[in-house]
Scaffold this motif. Structure first.
Motif, PDB file in Angstrom:
ATOM      1  N   THR A  34       0.813  -1.220   0.000  1.00 33.05           N
ATOM      2  CA  THR A  34       0.000   0.000   0.000  1.00 33.05           C
ATOM      3  C   THR A  34       0.843   1.265   0.000  1.00 33.05           C
ATOM      4  OG1 THR A  34      -0.116  -0.066   2.397  1.00 33.05           O
ATOM      5  CG2 THR A  34      -1.908  -1.131   1.183  1.00 33.05           C
ATOM      6  N   THR A  35       2.141   1.131  -0.195  1.00 33.78           N
ATOM      7  CA  THR A  35       3.015   2.303  -0.176  1.00 33.78           C
ATOM      8  C   THR A  35       3.261   2.859  -1.574  1.00 33.78           C
ATOM      9  OG1 THR A  35       4.964   0.900  -0.295  1.00 33.78           O
ATOM     10  CG2 THR A  35       4.189   1.516   1.903  1.00 33.78           C
ATOM     11  N   ALA A  36       2.423   2.527  -2.525  1.00 35.01           N
ATOM     12  CA  ALA A  36       2.620   2.989  -3.901  1.00 35.01           C
ATOM     13  C   ALA A  36       2.361   4.490  -4.000  1.00 35.01           C
ATOM     14  CB  ALA A  36       1.689   2.246  -4.843  1.00 35.01           C
ATOM     15  N   LYS A  37       3.152   5.150  -4.820  1.00 33.81           N
ATOM     16  CA  LYS A  37       2.969   6.574  -5.053  1.00 33.81           C
ATOM     17  C   LYS A  37       1.982   6.753  -6.198  1.00 33.81           C
ATOM     18  CE  LYS A  37       7.705   7.596  -3.710  1.00 33.81           C
ATOM     19  NZ  LYS A  37       8.995   8.110  -4.155  1.00 33.81           N
ATOM     20  N   THR A  38       1.050   7.668  -6.034  1.00 30.37           N
ATOM     21  CA  THR A  38       0.082   7.927  -7.090  1.00 30.37           C
ATOM     22  C   THR A  38       0.174   9.378  -7.522  1.00 30.37           C
ATOM     23  OG1 THR A  38      -1.635   8.455  -5.478  1.00 30.37           O
ATOM     24  CG2 THR A  38      -1.525   6.178  -6.244  1.00 30.37           C
ATOM     25  N   VAL A  39      -0.085   9.604  -8.783  1.00 26.30           N
ATOM     26  CA  VAL A  39      -0.109  10.957  -9.332  1.00 26.30           C
ATOM     27  C   VAL A  39      -1.360  11.105 -10.184  1.00 26.30           C
ATOM     28  CG1 VAL A  39       2.394  11.259  -9.374  1.00 26.30           C
ATOM     29  CG2 VAL A  39       1.251  10.276 -11.327  1.00 26.30           C
ATOM     30  N   THR A  40      -1.793  12.325 -10.361  1.00 26.16           N
ATOM     31  CA  THR A  40      -2.931  12.609 -11.221  1.00 26.16           C
ATOM     32  C   THR A  40      -2.410  13.071 -12.574  1.00 26.16           C
ATOM     33  OG1 THR A  40      -4.205  13.285  -9.298  1.00 26.16           O
ATOM     34  CG2 THR A  40      -5.036  13.957 -11.444  1.00 26.16           C
ATOM     35  N   LEU A  41      -2.848  12.399 -13.623  1.00 19.34           N
ATOM     36  CA  LEU A  41      -2.413  12.746 -14.970  1.00 19.34           C
ATOM     37  C   LEU A  41      -3.539  13.439 -15.715  1.00 19.34           C
ATOM     38  CD1 LEU A  41      -0.603   9.456 -16.013  1.00 19.34           C
ATOM     39  CD2 LEU A  41       0.434  11.575 -15.250  1.00 19.34           C
ATOM     40  N   PRO A  42      -3.194  14.432 -16.525  1.00 18.30           N
ATOM     41  CA  PRO A  42      -4.235  15.067 -17.336  1.00 18.30           C
ATOM     42  C   PRO A  42      -4.690  14.119 -18.448  1.00 18.30           C
ATOM     43  CG  PRO A  42      -2.083  15.985 -17.846  1.00 18.30           C
ATOM     44  CD  PRO A  42      -1.898  15.058 -16.689  1.00 18.30           C
ATOM     45  N   VAL A  43      -5.986  13.926 -18.543  1.00 20.58           N
ATOM     46  CA  VAL A  43      -6.557  13.021 -19.543  1.00 20.58           C
ATOM     47  C   VAL A  43      -7.246  13.847 -20.611  1.00 20.58           C
ATOM     48  CG1 VAL A  43      -8.172  11.112 -19.897  1.00 20.58           C
ATOM     49  CG2 VAL A  43      -6.880  11.268 -17.772  1.00 20.58           C
ATOM     50  N   ASN A  44      -7.030  13.474 -21.868  1.00 25.64           N
ATOM     51  CA  ASN A  44      -7.682  14.157 -22.980  1.00 25.64           C
ATOM     52  C   ASN A  44      -9.173  13.849 -22.995  1.00 25.64           C
ATOM     53  OD1 ASN A  44      -5.170  15.118 -23.780  1.00 25.64           O
ATOM     54  ND2 ASN A  44      -4.808  13.375 -25.115  1.00 25.64           N
ATOM     55  N   VAL A  45      -9.912  14.578 -23.806  1.00 30.98           N
ATOM     56  CA  VAL A  45     -11.359  14.401 -23.894  1.00 30.98           C
ATOM     57  C   VAL A  45     -11.711  12.982 -24.339  1.00 30.98           C
ATOM     58  CG1 VAL A  45     -13.456  15.225 -25.037  1.00 30.98           C
ATOM     59  CG2 VAL A  45     -11.674  16.843 -24.387  1.00 30.98           C
ATOM     60  N   ASP A  46     -10.909  12.416 -25.238  1.00 33.42           N
ATOM     61  CA  ASP A  46     -11.206  11.069 -25.733  1.00 33.42           C
ATOM     62  C   ASP A  46     -10.687   9.968 -24.814  1.00 33.42           C
ATOM     63  OD1 ASP A  46      -8.527  11.405 -26.180  1.00 33.42           O
ATOM     64  OD2 ASP A  46      -8.560  10.760 -28.273  1.00 33.42           O
ATOM     65  N   GLY A  47     -10.123  10.318 -23.655  1.00 35.09           N
ATOM     66  CA  GLY A  47      -9.671   9.336 -22.685  1.00 35.09           C
ATOM     67  C   GLY A  47      -8.215   8.937 -22.821  1.00 35.09           C
TER      68      GLY A  47
END
Length: 76
Positions: A34-47
């Protein structure tokens, strides 16, 4: 005599399968750390997600599945 041996073998296989099915409930499943690092990535309109690969040194990780590939994440 062959029928008796055949019946014993089949019943033994069924008993082993039922026992394995019973014991399956007592074994805890493997879980990822459970120690994984997560980031938020920008997603395009088409996914899709835009990726820009600068360079790859194929000799350093091409034949090693345990080596990490360096990734640099930048916000637009």
């Amino acid at each position: 005599m062959k029928t008796d041996l055949y019946t014993k073998v089949i019943l033994t296989i069924i008993a082993a399968a039922l026992t394995a099915n019973l014991l399956k409930g007592f074994i805890t499943p493997a879980q990822a750390a459970t120690t994984a690092k997560t980031v938020t990535l920008p997603v395009n309109v088409d996914g899709t997600i835009d990726v820009n690969i600068k360079s790859i040194n194929t000799t350093s990780w091409a034949f090693s599945s345990s080596a990490a590939i360096p990734v640099e994440i930048k916000n637009k």
